[in-house]
Design a protein around this motif. Structure first.
Motif, PDB file in Angstrom:
ATOM      1  N   ASP A   1       3.707   8.348 -63.293  1.00 51.09           N
ATOM      2  CA  ASP A   1       4.720   9.303 -62.855  1.00 51.09           C
ATOM      3  C   ASP A   1       4.789  10.494 -63.802  1.00 51.09           C
ATOM      4  O   ASP A   1       4.827  11.657 -63.361  1.00 51.09           O
TER       5      ASP A   1
ATOM      6  N   HIS B   1       5.677  20.608 -54.961  1.00 52.68           N
ATOM      7  CA  HIS B   1       5.559  19.223 -54.512  1.00 52.68           C
ATOM      8  C   HIS B   1       4.105  18.783 -54.624  1.00 52.68           C
ATOM      9  O   HIS B   1       3.187  19.610 -54.515  1.00 52.68           O
TER      10      HIS B   1
ATOM     11  N   TYR C   1       0.337  12.388 -53.665  1.00 55.22           N
ATOM     12  CA  TYR C   1      -0.719  11.630 -54.352  1.00 55.22           C
ATOM     13  C   TYR C   1      -1.243  10.520 -53.443  1.00 55.22           C
ATOM     14  O   TYR C   1      -0.467   9.807 -52.795  1.00 55.22           O
TER      15      TYR C   1
ATOM     16  N   ALA D   1       2.237   8.477 -52.483  1.00 54.33           N
ATOM     17  CA  ALA D   1       3.507   8.838 -53.127  1.00 54.33           C
ATOM     18  C   ALA D   1       3.706  10.344 -53.029  1.00 54.33           C
ATOM     19  O   ALA D   1       2.756  11.115 -53.195  1.00 54.33           O
TER      20      ALA D   1
ATOM     21  N   TYR E   1       5.918  13.534 -54.586  1.00 57.70           N
ATOM     22  CA  TYR E   1       6.704  13.919 -55.753  1.00 57.70           C
ATOM     23  C   TYR E   1       7.288  15.320 -55.571  1.00 57.70           C
ATOM     24  O   TYR E   1       6.605  16.224 -55.089  1.00 57.70           O
TER      25      TYR E   1
ATOM     26  N   ARG F   1      11.600  16.754 -60.646  1.00 55.35           N
ATOM     27  CA  ARG F   1      11.047  15.573 -61.289  1.00 55.35           C
ATOM     28  C   ARG F   1      11.549  14.285 -60.617  1.00 55.35           C
ATOM     29  O   ARG F   1      12.058  13.373 -61.257  1.00 55.35           O
ATOM     30  N   ARG F   2      11.377  14.248 -59.298  1.00 55.22           N
ATOM     31  CA  ARG F   2      11.779  13.062 -58.539  1.00 55.22           C
ATOM     32  C   ARG F   2      10.605  12.564 -57.689  1.00 55.22           C
ATOM     33  O   ARG F   2       9.855  13.352 -57.135  1.00 55.22           O
ATOM     34  N   LYS F   3      10.494  11.241 -57.618  1.00 52.13           N
ATOM     35  CA  LYS F   3       9.544  10.643 -56.682  1.00 52.13           C
ATOM     36  C   LYS F   3      10.308  10.414 -55.384  1.00 52.13           C
ATOM     37  O   LYS F   3      11.220   9.601 -55.321  1.00 52.13           O
TER      38      LYS F   3
ATOM     39  N   GLU G   1       7.312   6.352 -52.016  1.00 53.16           N
ATOM     40  CA  GLU G   1       6.088   5.690 -52.457  1.00 53.16           C
ATOM     41  C   GLU G   1       5.855   4.467 -51.598  1.00 53.16           C
ATOM     42  O   GLU G   1       6.755   3.638 -51.444  1.00 53.16           O
TER      43      GLU G   1
END
Length: 325
Positions: A162, A176, A179, A194, A196, A201-203, A206
């Motif tokens: 992460d 954004h 992945y 996933a 992001y 800074r947030r996922k 996933e």
């Protein structure tokens, strides 16, 4: 077309799998729309993407991804040709949306899979899904490679944690990052997906998954990953006139109920289709195989119908909630 390409020193046989080359081709041809896409064989499936670019608004106005079983007769691509023909015949250029949508930022697809057909399919479909939302400006794979080369970043040595993703996204200047990583061997793959938000800074989402011997299961997982991910935000609250009826909420509830039931029915039909497909592959006679194949096709049609009903229910609910404000 070939003559026109040669005027611009572009080999007519060059592949075109991304928006920019399609847009360039539209300029060469002075056309209003450009259709482009991909077809890749993986196991018994022909996976495809199809996108249409509107030159005047400089955006994708139609986007579709799917897969069909490869035929075993003299023309194994007949089913795929039929799918493309039906899609294009059903389009009315005058009704294709051409109004530009407000973008949420710049996104790129970071594909850390080994170079094999299955990973190329997934990468193309992920870009296709993003194009269909029209919520982002998309950094193409060519642009990504050039940028990483300029930054002297070697993805072969990159660790996809992460913190590593947030660092890489910030270096690339994207808002954004999507992945994806496909591992394993045919037909037993595992897929990591996933999304992001680099700026906050947030996922956001996933989903790891496995193919369990059927590549199509990964494609279905990918479709579900995007379902409801980029629902448009409801407009700011407006004053409600006195005495306004509340039927909107009843319609919204009915729409959500239809969506929930149809989603469950879609999943049940798809599971039964998968079960029948397993029996089809294990059939010991042509008669038995034909029976299971018919059941697979029937269940897949049911899944398509219920899936459409779920989308309609969601649309009714969203429209009713919007009108209620």
């Amino acid at each position: 077309m070939e003559s026109k390409f040669r005027e611009y020193n572009v080999p007519p046989s060059n592949a075109c799998r991304e928006f920019q080359c399609a847009f360039d081709a539209g300029n060469y041809m002075m056309s209003e729309f450009v259709a482009y896409g991909t077809v890749t064989r993986v196991d018994d499936w022909l996976a495809f993407t199809l996108e249409i670019v509107h030159m005047q608004s400089s955006q994708t106005v139609f986007s579709e991804a799917g897969e069909v079983r490869r035929g075993t007769d003299a023309n194994p691509g007949a089913a795929l040709e039929s799918v493309f023909r039906r899609m294009l015949e059903g389009l009315d250029p005058a009704k294709l949306a051409s109004v530009r949508k407000e973008k949420h930022g710049l996104i790129t697809v970071l594909n850390l899979s080994p170079g094999m057909a299955a990973s190329r399919v997934l990468s193309a479909r992920l870009s296709n899904h993003l194009q269909s939302t029209r919520n982002f400006d998309i950094m193409t794979q060519l642009e990504q490679r050039e940028l990483l080369s300029a930054l002297e970043i070697n993805l072969a040595k990159f660790t996809p944690s992460d913190s590593g993703i947030f660092w890489l996204g910030a270096k690339m200047g994207v808002s954004h990052l999507l992945y994806t990583r496909l591992a394993g061997k045919d037909p037993d793959y595992s897929l990591g997906l996933a999304l992001y938000d680099i700026q906050t800074r947030r996922k956001l989402r996933e989903w790891p998954s496995r193919s369990m011997g059927d590549f199509r299961k990964l494609l279905l997982t990918e479709d579900k990953f995007f379902a409801g991910l980029f629902i448009p935000q409801v407009a700011a609250e407006k004053p409600r006139p006195l005495g306004q009826p509340r039927w909107h909420w009843a319609a919204a509830g009915a729409g959500l109920a239809l969506t929930a039931y149809s989603a469950y029915a879609t999943l049940a039909s798809q599971r039964e289709a998968d079960r029948q497909y397993t029996l089809y592959r294990q059939a010991l006679s042509s008669h038995s195989a034909a029976i299971h194949q018919d059941r697979v096709q029937r269940r897949e049609r049911e899944a398509l119908i219920f899936g459409s009903a779920a989308g309609l229910g969601l649309l009714v609910a969203a429209a009713s909630i919007t009108f209620s404000f």
